[in-house]
Design a protein around this motif. Structure first.
Motif, mmCIF file in Angstrom:
data_model
loop_
_atom_site.group_PDB
_atom_site.id
_atom_site.type_symbol
_atom_site.label_atom_id
_atom_site.label_comp_id
_atom_site.label_asym_id
_atom_site.label_seq_id
_atom_site.Cartn_x
_atom_site.Cartn_y
_atom_site.Cartn_z
ATOM 1 N N ALA A 191 30.202 -77.862 -68.130
ATOM 2 C CA ALA A 191 30.280 -78.328 -69.515
ATOM 3 C C ALA A 191 31.682 -78.826 -69.835
ATOM 4 O O ALA A 191 31.862 -79.858 -70.482
ATOM 5 N N LYS A 192 32.663 -78.097 -69.362
ATOM 6 C CA LYS A 192 34.041 -78.467 -69.649
ATOM 7 C C LYS A 192 34.400 -79.808 -69.019
ATOM 8 O O LYS A 192 34.995 -80.670 -69.660
ATOM 9 N N VAL A 228 32.349 -82.166 -68.090
ATOM 10 C CA VAL A 228 31.582 -83.230 -68.724
ATOM 11 C C VAL A 228 32.218 -83.624 -70.051
ATOM 12 O O VAL A 228 32.408 -84.803 -70.343
ATOM 13 N N ALA A 229 32.572 -82.611 -70.845
ATOM 14 C CA ALA A 229 33.169 -82.898 -72.152
ATOM 15 C C ALA A 229 34.445 -83.708 -71.998
ATOM 16 O O ALA A 229 34.702 -84.638 -72.744
ATOM 17 N N GLU A 230 35.221 -83.355 -71.005
ATOM 18 C CA GLU A 230 36.523 -84.001 -70.867
ATOM 19 C C GLU A 230 36.436 -85.363 -70.178
ATOM 20 O O GLU A 230 37.161 -86.287 -70.528
ATOM 21 N N ALA A 283 33.214 -87.024 -68.541
ATOM 22 C CA ALA A 283 31.990 -87.786 -68.253
ATOM 23 C C ALA A 283 32.024 -89.193 -68.848
ATOM 24 O O ALA A 283 31.545 -90.148 -68.246
ATOM 25 N N SER A 317 26.736 -84.662 -62.970
ATOM 26 C CA SER A 317 26.185 -83.769 -63.986
ATOM 27 C C SER A 317 24.738 -84.141 -64.299
ATOM 28 O O SER A 317 23.896 -83.262 -64.498
ATOM 29 N N ARG A 345 21.744 -74.374 -71.745
ATOM 30 C CA ARG A 345 23.029 -75.066 -71.902
ATOM 31 C C ARG A 345 23.568 -74.876 -73.317
ATOM 32 O O ARG A 345 24.782 -74.864 -73.531
ATOM 33 N N GLY A 346 22.666 -74.755 -74.267
ATOM 34 C CA GLY A 346 23.081 -74.546 -75.652
ATOM 35 C C GLY A 346 23.732 -73.185 -75.848
ATOM 36 O O GLY A 346 24.691 -73.042 -76.603
ATOM 37 N N ALA A 405 27.154 -73.524 -74.963
ATOM 38 C CA ALA A 405 27.899 -74.284 -75.973
ATOM 39 C C ALA A 405 28.229 -73.436 -77.204
ATOM 40 O O ALA A 405 29.385 -73.394 -77.647
ATOM 41 N N LYS A 451 30.782 -70.688 -76.425
ATOM 42 C CA LYS A 451 32.149 -71.180 -76.399
ATOM 43 C C LYS A 451 32.614 -71.506 -77.811
ATOM 44 O O LYS A 451 33.794 -71.393 -78.125
ATOM 45 N N ALA A 487 35.579 -77.459 -76.072
ATOM 46 C CA ALA A 487 35.637 -77.390 -74.605
ATOM 47 C C ALA A 487 37.071 -77.512 -74.114
ATOM 48 O O ALA A 487 37.486 -76.805 -73.209
ATOM 49 N N THR A 512 21.158 -73.123 -81.431
ATOM 50 C CA THR A 512 21.392 -73.282 -79.998
ATOM 51 C C THR A 512 20.718 -74.541 -79.469
ATOM 52 O O THR A 512 21.293 -75.271 -78.657
ATOM 53 N N ARG A 536 22.776 -77.605 -80.774
ATOM 54 C CA ARG A 536 24.023 -77.772 -80.014
ATOM 55 C C ARG A 536 23.723 -78.049 -78.549
ATOM 56 O O ARG A 536 24.484 -78.715 -77.852
ATOM 57 N N GLY A 537 22.632 -77.483 -78.066
ATOM 58 C CA GLY A 537 22.248 -77.706 -76.673
ATOM 59 C C GLY A 537 21.836 -79.145 -76.420
ATOM 60 O O GLY A 537 22.128 -79.706 -75.365
ATOM 61 N N LYS A 559 25.096 -85.175 -73.406
ATOM 62 C CA LYS A 559 26.360 -85.588 -72.816
ATOM 63 C C LYS A 559 26.307 -85.404 -71.306
ATOM 64 O O LYS A 559 26.932 -86.136 -70.553
ATOM 65 N N ALA A 560 25.543 -84.417 -70.873
ATOM 66 C CA ALA A 560 25.448 -84.158 -69.438
ATOM 67 C C ALA A 560 24.547 -85.170 -68.738
ATOM 68 O O ALA A 560 24.473 -85.175 -67.515
#
Lengths: 213, 213
Positions: A109-110, A112-114, A116, A126, A168-169, A172, A175, B113, B165, B168-169, B175-176
């Motif tokens: 996730a990290k 991808v967020a930064e 992707a 991913s 995955r949620g 998220a 975090k 993230a 969830t 947000r998921g 994004k993934a």
DNA sequence: TGGATTGTGGAATGGATCGTCCACAACGTA
DNA sequence: TACGTTGTGGACGATCCATTCCACAATCCA
């Protein structure tokens, strides 16, 4: 062959992963990795290429591991236990996030967020990972349907997508600051609301464990 | 009072948000923001403090907006339409991610993230935001329960956490790399599996829209 | 109108960081 | 044992970037 490497590649990748995991891609300096692994810059660059390549390597390994965990929990086994396997997998994922006291989250996730958005390699890897997880979940849901634990009229593909999204949620929202207890409840609730076959009684959703199996 | 500012603060913050949104915190240079806003560095630092403060400002505004969107869709209205409001909110969130062709994702998720682990301000603000969303969802679920659209035996708190969830998921899996159509299906499926009151017939989960209201 | 005050823009600064380079080390081979 | 080859580590160069600084501009107030 000439002088052999004095380091264990796997171990170096592990240390590098710790660094990237802790401080992200941009936030990690090659000097940090050199210090963490004990390698000099020369060895590091000689063995793994530049920072980007090293991250791709670590990121790819992580994705592989994520899928392997899912395979270990989900792939195969009798239909009668498919529902148990699903439950345990979803709860395990929730537990992982719930017990992540350092709030490091998931490197997938990290990363991808930064990255992707601008890094096709990360984006592609991913996406592959998501697809693989989706397939595993769908297979298991179909098995549970065959055994009568999930309504056979439901689309396994869509239920799988829902569960993947929940898993995955959970990462998220965990975090983002939701408390561990709530995360565990989310896993339970998601499992509890899966559609039962006609005629089977549903326990009240979201009060304790989903079912007794 | 002396020389007045020649720029509109809101507009500058918008441009700055675009930058941070596009390239993240570490990936954004103050020069980028200066160019994007047309301001000189002096004005920028004079008005907003350093890069961190500027990001906190932008991040905070974003969080406020996220909650405001939810309030606009969820807060208030007759119980009879609570289920509709919930459905439309969840679908709207899915649509937002599905139509995000540039794959920028949500600045909240991106900021968390990248920074939550080491930046208490970001961590705190995101946690507040989650709590606020949770409250809005719980209120609406309770309303739907009163009107008989959701099983009154279910815990609204837990269903709210599940929906949060999922919302947000969806952002996370979008994004993934999951395709937009699947994201929309996830929203529909999540709504379809919400527990109905005893005796009410459930449509097959995950085949088209949840219910006709 | 002129001085005080705040805003403006861009040059300069200081520090951080990526990747290269090089002198030296360790190993295989002849 | 001597030489070629590959590994090692750290100094170095070049670049990048956040922040400061400063000369100048615009406004307010007396």
């Amino acid at each position: 062959m000439a002088r052999p490497r004095a380091f264990d590649e796997r171990q170096v990748l592990e240390r590098a992963r710790e660094q990237f995991w802790a401080t992200g891609y941009a936030g990690t300096r090659m000097d940090d990795i050199a210090r963490a692994t004990g390698l000099g810059k020369g060895s590091l660059y000689g063995a793994f290429g530049d920072k980007g390549e090293l991250f791709h390597r670590v990121f790819g390994d992580w994705c592989t591991a994520v899928v392997e965990v899912a395979e270990g929990r989900l792939a195969g086994g009798p239909d009668a236990e498919a529902m148990t396997r699903l439950s345990e997998y979803v709860r395990l994922m929730a537990e992982n996030t719930a017990s992540d006291t350092e709030r490091r989250g998931c490197l997938l996730a990290k990363g991808v967020a930064e990255l992707a958005q601008h890094d096709p390699t990360v984006a592609g890897r991913s996406a592959e990972t998501m697809t693989a997880l989706l397939t595993l979940l769908r297979t298991e849901i179909s098995a549970a349907q065959r055994h009568g634990d999930i309504d056979a009229a439901a689309d396994p593909e869509r239920l799988a997508a829902l569960l993947l999204t929940v898993v995955r949620g959970i990462e998220a929202v965990g975090k983002a600051g939701l408390d561990p207890e709530t995360l565990r409840h989310v896993a339970d609730t998601a499992l509890a609301v899966l559609p039962l076959p006609e005629g089977r009684e549903r326990l009240a959703a979201g009060r304790g464990p989903a079912r007794e199996n």
